[in-house]
Design a protein around this motif. Structure first.
Motif, short mmCIF file in Angstrom:
data_model
loop_
_atom_site.label_atom_id
_atom_site.label_comp_id
_atom_site.label_asym_id
_atom_site.label_seq_id
_atom_site.Cartn_x
_atom_site.Cartn_y
_atom_site.Cartn_z
N VAL A 1 5.37 7.20 -4.49
CA VAL A 1 4.68 8.39 -3.98
C VAL A 1 4.71 9.50 -5.03
O VAL A 1 3.71 10.19 -5.24
N ARG A 2 5.84 9.69 -5.72
CA ARG A 2 5.90 10.69 -6.79
C ARG A 2 4.87 10.38 -7.87
O ARG A 2 4.19 11.28 -8.38
N ALA A 3 4.76 9.10 -8.22
CA ALA A 3 3.82 8.71 -9.26
C ALA A 3 2.39 9.05 -8.85
O ALA A 3 1.58 9.49 -9.69
N MET A 4 2.06 8.86 -7.58
CA MET A 4 0.72 9.21 -7.10
C MET A 4 0.52 10.72 -7.17
O MET A 4 -0.53 11.20 -7.60
N HIS A 5 1.54 11.48 -6.76
CA HIS A 5 1.43 12.93 -6.83
C HIS A 5 1.19 13.40 -8.27
O HIS A 5 0.44 14.37 -8.49
N SER B 1 -0.85 5.68 -15.09
CA SER B 1 -2.23 5.99 -14.73
C SER B 1 -2.42 5.79 -13.23
O SER B 1 -1.61 5.14 -12.56
N ARG B 2 -3.50 6.34 -12.71
CA ARG B 2 -3.77 6.17 -11.28
C ARG B 2 -3.97 4.69 -10.94
O ARG B 2 -3.52 4.22 -9.89
N ASP B 3 -4.62 3.93 -11.83
CA ASP B 3 -4.81 2.50 -11.59
C ASP B 3 -3.46 1.79 -11.48
O ASP B 3 -3.27 0.92 -10.63
N GLU B 4 -2.53 2.15 -12.36
CA GLU B 4 -1.20 1.53 -12.33
C GLU B 4 -0.47 1.87 -11.03
O GLU B 4 0.19 1.02 -10.43
N VAL B 5 -0.60 3.12 -10.59
CA VAL B 5 0.07 3.54 -9.36
C VAL B 5 -0.53 2.80 -8.16
O VAL B 5 0.19 2.29 -7.30
N GLU B 6 -1.86 2.75 -8.10
CA GLU B 6 -2.50 2.09 -6.96
C GLU B 6 -2.17 0.61 -6.93
O GLU B 6 -2.06 0.01 -5.85
N HIS B 7 -1.99 0.00 -8.10
CA HIS B 7 -1.63 -1.43 -8.14
C HIS B 7 -0.25 -1.64 -7.52
O HIS B 7 0.00 -2.65 -6.87
#
Length: 329
Positions: A130-134, A320-326
């Motif tokens: 969640v922190r990574a997404m933020h 990156s956002r792609d890495e977080v979403e993965h």
């Protein structure tokens, strides 16, 4: 003809499994390691509050409504989340995406069950994700104001809306709710989750949370999202649920959206109806396996009273956002 209770329980658990558990609980550990209390453990106020799934889900919806009164959070959602269908300019009034709403709710349920009942490693991983997404949510509103999901002021507001929504839903609709100092115990424990997400200077009692929420009033507004998600704009039964959500808001917030409570008799009747629905669902669904696994994990005692989040602000790796979403997949 009434359906046997065990059949109802099986069907509700299967629906939860199909809609939430198999999509959002992957990689979460509740059964082990033996003796690991996680962030809270047996006897904690958090275990008591989060064990009632219907009121937990309802409380998350209360928090979401309240947080949308912050224009920056509203535009964060418009620009960065899958909750809405966006136009190319990013400024037109968005349309809610039912599929995106379901995904957001599924992730939220998994997070607040996983951090409450999961192993220490599970709670740490959820918070880090969640922190990574933020960290990826930064931008500019159409009026030129900037927003940043790592901003301490935003984190404090967001935290206060969540703990208020969960605690108020519990206080009003749980059959055996914590009250007074025992309820403040929940507020005090839950701070661990806020700190794990990077929050600082967080309120730790009901009174402090109310004071924190009200202190943000000068920067709040009736956003388009909040306006379109309110009673007159919704069909039944959504409008009835929306009324119950708005009913949990602090008085000043209800005034901001021009919410008026009915007379005392009707108010009691409406709340009783919501209480019956939520507790009927809770009784019909039966005990959740995650809760039973967590209890068994610590049945022979715990290694420590509880573990604490280990996050140190500024130490997360850049993703990156792609890495977080993965990592959510």
């Amino acid at each position: 003809m009434f359906m046997p209770h065990h059949i109802v329980e099986q069907r509700l658990q299967k629906k939860f499994d199909d809609d939430v558990r198999r999509h959002f609980f992957r990689g979460m550990e509740f059964a082990g390691p033996l003796g690991d209390p996680g962030w809270f453990g047996p006897g904690s106020a958090v275990w008591h509050v989060h064990s009632h799934i219907p009121s937990l889900v309802f409380g998350l919806q209360c928090a979401a409504y309240l947080e949308r009164l912050d224009p920056s959070i509203y535009w964060m959602g418009v620009h960065h989340s899958r909750l809405v269908k966006r136009d190319e300019s990013g400024t037109a009034p968005p349309r809610l995406d039912p599929a995106g709403l379901s995904v957001r709710l599924g992730h939220s349920i998994a997070f607040f069950i996983g951090t409450a009942y999961g192993s220490t490693a599970t709670a740490e991983r959820l918070a880090q994700t969640v922190r990574a997404m933020h960290h990826t949510i930064k931008g500019v509103r159409p009026d030129g104001a900037t927003y940043d999901a790592d901003d301490p002021d935003w984190l404090r507001w967001n935290y206060a809306t969540v703990v208020w929504g969960l605690a108020t839903s519990h206080e009003r609709y749980y059959p055996n709710p914590l009250r007074g100092k025992r309820l403040d115990g929940y507020y005090g424990e839950f701070v661990r989750v806020g700190h794990a997400l990077g929050g600082t200077d967080l309120p730790a009692t009901k009174a402090e949370t109310l004071e924190c929420l009200e202190s943000y009033l000068p920067r709040l507004a009736l956003t388009h999202g909040a306006a379109m998600a309110t009673g007159p704009n919704l069909p039944l039964p959504q409008s009835a649920i929306d009324w119950a959500i708005r009913d949990t808001m602090p008085k000043w917030a209800r005034q901001l959206i021009q919410h008026q409570s009915p007379n005392v008799v009707e108010l009691a009747a409406r709340r009783a109806a919501i209480w019956s629905v939520l507790n009927g669902l809770h009784a019909a669904a039966g005990p959740f396996p995650e809760f039973e696994q967590a209890k068994a994990r610590v049945a022979d005692g715990t290694t420590v009273a509880h573990t604490l989040p280990t996050h140190v602000p500024g130490t997360d790796p850049e993703r990156s956002r792609d890495e977080v979403e993965h990592s959510f997949a």
